[in-house]
Scaffold this motif. Structure first.
Motif, mmCIF file in Angstrom:
data_model
loop_
_atom_site.group_PDB
_atom_site.id
_atom_site.type_symbol
_atom_site.label_atom_id
_atom_site.label_comp_id
_atom_site.label_asym_id
_atom_site.label_seq_id
_atom_site.Cartn_x
_atom_site.Cartn_y
_atom_site.Cartn_z
ATOM 1 N N GLU A 93 -8.641 -0.258 -5.485
ATOM 2 C CA GLU A 93 -7.866 0.696 -6.271
ATOM 3 C C GLU A 93 -7.437 0.104 -7.610
ATOM 4 O O GLU A 93 -7.418 0.799 -8.626
ATOM 5 C CB GLU A 93 -6.623 1.130 -5.484
ATOM 6 C CG GLU A 93 -6.915 2.016 -4.293
ATOM 7 C CD GLU A 93 -5.646 2.393 -3.543
ATOM 8 O OE1 GLU A 93 -4.551 2.049 -4.037
ATOM 9 O OE2 GLU A 93 -5.751 3.021 -2.483
ATOM 10 N N ARG A 110 -8.688 -2.566 0.207
ATOM 11 C CA ARG A 110 -8.474 -1.212 -0.327
ATOM 12 C C ARG A 110 -7.603 -1.261 -1.577
ATOM 13 O O ARG A 110 -7.875 -0.568 -2.565
ATOM 14 C CB ARG A 110 -7.820 -0.328 0.739
ATOM 15 C CG ARG A 110 -8.739 0.076 1.874
ATOM 16 C CD ARG A 110 -8.049 0.999 2.850
ATOM 17 N NE ARG A 110 -7.706 2.269 2.236
ATOM 18 C CZ ARG A 110 -7.095 3.265 2.892
ATOM 19 N NH1 ARG A 110 -6.761 3.106 4.167
ATOM 20 N NH2 ARG A 110 -6.825 4.400 2.273
ATOM 21 N N LEU A 111 -6.577 -2.075 -1.535
ATOM 22 C CA LEU A 111 -5.724 -2.242 -2.714
ATOM 23 C C LEU A 111 -6.499 -2.862 -3.870
ATOM 24 O O LEU A 111 -6.347 -2.457 -5.029
ATOM 25 C CB LEU A 111 -4.518 -3.115 -2.360
ATOM 26 C CG LEU A 111 -3.470 -2.460 -1.460
ATOM 27 C CD1 LEU A 111 -2.524 -3.503 -0.877
ATOM 28 C CD2 LEU A 111 -2.684 -1.416 -2.236
ATOM 29 N N PHE A 150 0.828 -1.200 0.000
ATOM 30 C CA PHE A 150 0.000 0.000 0.000
ATOM 31 C C PHE A 150 0.870 1.260 0.000
ATOM 32 O O PHE A 150 0.639 2.195 -0.780
ATOM 33 C CB PHE A 150 -0.922 0.007 1.219
ATOM 34 C CG PHE A 150 -1.925 1.127 1.227
ATOM 35 C CD1 PHE A 150 -3.160 0.978 0.606
ATOM 36 C CD2 PHE A 150 -1.633 2.340 1.833
ATOM 37 C CE1 PHE A 150 -4.082 2.011 0.597
ATOM 38 C CE2 PHE A 150 -2.553 3.376 1.823
ATOM 39 C CZ PHE A 150 -3.777 3.208 1.206
ATOM 40 N N TYR A 177 -6.811 -3.473 4.381
ATOM 41 C CA TYR A 177 -5.853 -2.872 3.446
ATOM 42 C C TYR A 177 -5.759 -3.671 2.145
ATOM 43 O O TYR A 177 -5.591 -3.093 1.066
ATOM 44 C CB TYR A 177 -4.482 -2.743 4.095
ATOM 45 C CG TYR A 177 -4.299 -1.459 4.866
ATOM 46 C CD1 TYR A 177 -4.053 -0.257 4.204
ATOM 47 C CD2 TYR A 177 -4.394 -1.436 6.255
ATOM 48 C CE1 TYR A 177 -3.903 0.929 4.901
ATOM 49 C CE2 TYR A 177 -4.236 -0.254 6.961
ATOM 50 C CZ TYR A 177 -3.998 0.922 6.276
ATOM 51 O OH TYR A 177 -3.856 2.102 6.960
ATOM 52 N N ASN A 218 1.174 3.918 -2.963
ATOM 53 C CA ASN A 218 0.536 5.214 -2.742
ATOM 54 C C ASN A 218 1.402 6.217 -2.003
ATOM 55 O O ASN A 218 1.044 7.397 -1.940
ATOM 56 C CB ASN A 218 -0.777 5.028 -1.963
ATOM 57 C CG ASN A 218 -1.769 4.159 -2.690
ATOM 58 O OD1 ASN A 218 -2.032 4.371 -3.865
ATOM 59 N ND2 ASN A 218 -2.320 3.165 -2.021
#
Length: 290
Positions: free
Chosen positions: A115, A111-112, A43, A108, A47
């Protein structure tokens, strides 16, 4: 070689499925920590440190999960202190920490996934499983922002006609019910129009081909095979590792087999980071040649 997010969506989806399923359905503390470390590493490598406010919810989730278990569950033999006649035990605190690391790490990873997997990639993945599911997903992804946009238009029109002039709860509830009624009618009308349009274009008549910009290359197959092999091997090697939380916290005996399993799962969790770092280094090298 391409970056991780540019690889075939099916291979990427399988990777995320394997890494999250293993960490979600185990209470192996070492596996949970490895998964958490792998998720954070990728992550931040992807990012950077931008938008620190986006980490507030994961931190809150971690704190709440870690703190709530010792105060709810009083199992365990090692009492740290007593609060309102309720013992707070070390074993319950360790179990809460393990759950907090597991939930935050999985969060997480998701979330990845959100994205990387854009709407066209999701449609491609589900289209390979079922064209009907892909069509339903495509319509849903199209109508979700369109619906929100239409709600704003209707609300603006109603406000111009005098809605919300009282600015109280009753007025807002009445206005919300009126907007909801308008939107229900709008959704039904658009559903009928979409169905008629699909019928006019011959949907459902015979077999239909589908076009996709995604294809399978050597690195896609390599990622799929490597993810599967590392997952199966790590689960096989660690299948007898059992962590005991109650009544006493006890670690399993580490041996060559279990250590090998942890190393393989560690490599699995770092696959996206390794691919990303390799591509970033290659890009910097090419820039230095300009």
């Amino acid at each position: 070689m391409r970056s991780f997010e540019d690889l075939n969506p099916i291979a990427v989806s399988v990777y995320f499925l394997l890494i999250t399923v293993i960490s979600m359905f185990t209470m192996d503390v070492f596996l949970i920590l490895i998964s958490f470390f792998g998720a954070l590493t990728y992550f931040f490598s992807k990012n950077g440190l931008k938008n620190p406010k986006s980490h507030l919810f994961p931190l809150l989730l971690f704190a709440v999960t870690a703190l709530i278990n010792p105060f709810v569950s009083h199992n365990g033999a090692t009492v740290l202190f007593v609060l309102n006649n309720n013992p707070i035990t070390l074993e319950s605190a360790i179990y809460g920490l393990a759950m907090a690391f597991m939930l935050t790490g999985v969060l997480y990873w998701f979330r990845l996934f959100s994205e990387i997997m854009t709407s066209d990639k999701l449609i491609y993945v589900f289209g390979a499983l079922s064209p009907k599911i892909a069509l339903l997903l495509s319509l849903s992804l199209r109508y979700a922002p369109y619906f929100a946009q239409q709600v704003r238009k209707v609300k603006a029109a109603q406000t111009a006609l005098g809605l919300y002039k009282e600015d109280n709860i009753i007025d807002r509830v009445k206005g919300g019910m009126r907007i909801f009624s308008v939107m229900v009618t709008w959704v039904l009308e658009n559903g009928i129009i979409t169905a008629d349009s699909m019928t006019a274009r011959g949907y459902g008549i015979g077999r239909r081909s589908r076009f996709s910009i995604f294809s399978w290359k050597a690195w896609d197959v390599s990622l799929l095979a490597l993810s599967g092999l590392l997952s199966i091997a790590s689960v096989f090697l660690l299948r007898n590792n059992v962590f005991s939380f109650y009544p006493y916290f006890a670690l399993p005996i580490l041996n060559a087999k279990s250590i090998s399993g942890y190393i393989l799962y560690f490599l699995l969790s770092l696959l996206p980071t390794i691919i990303h770092a390799k591509e970033a280094a290659k890009w910097r090298f090419l820039q230095s040649k300009i």
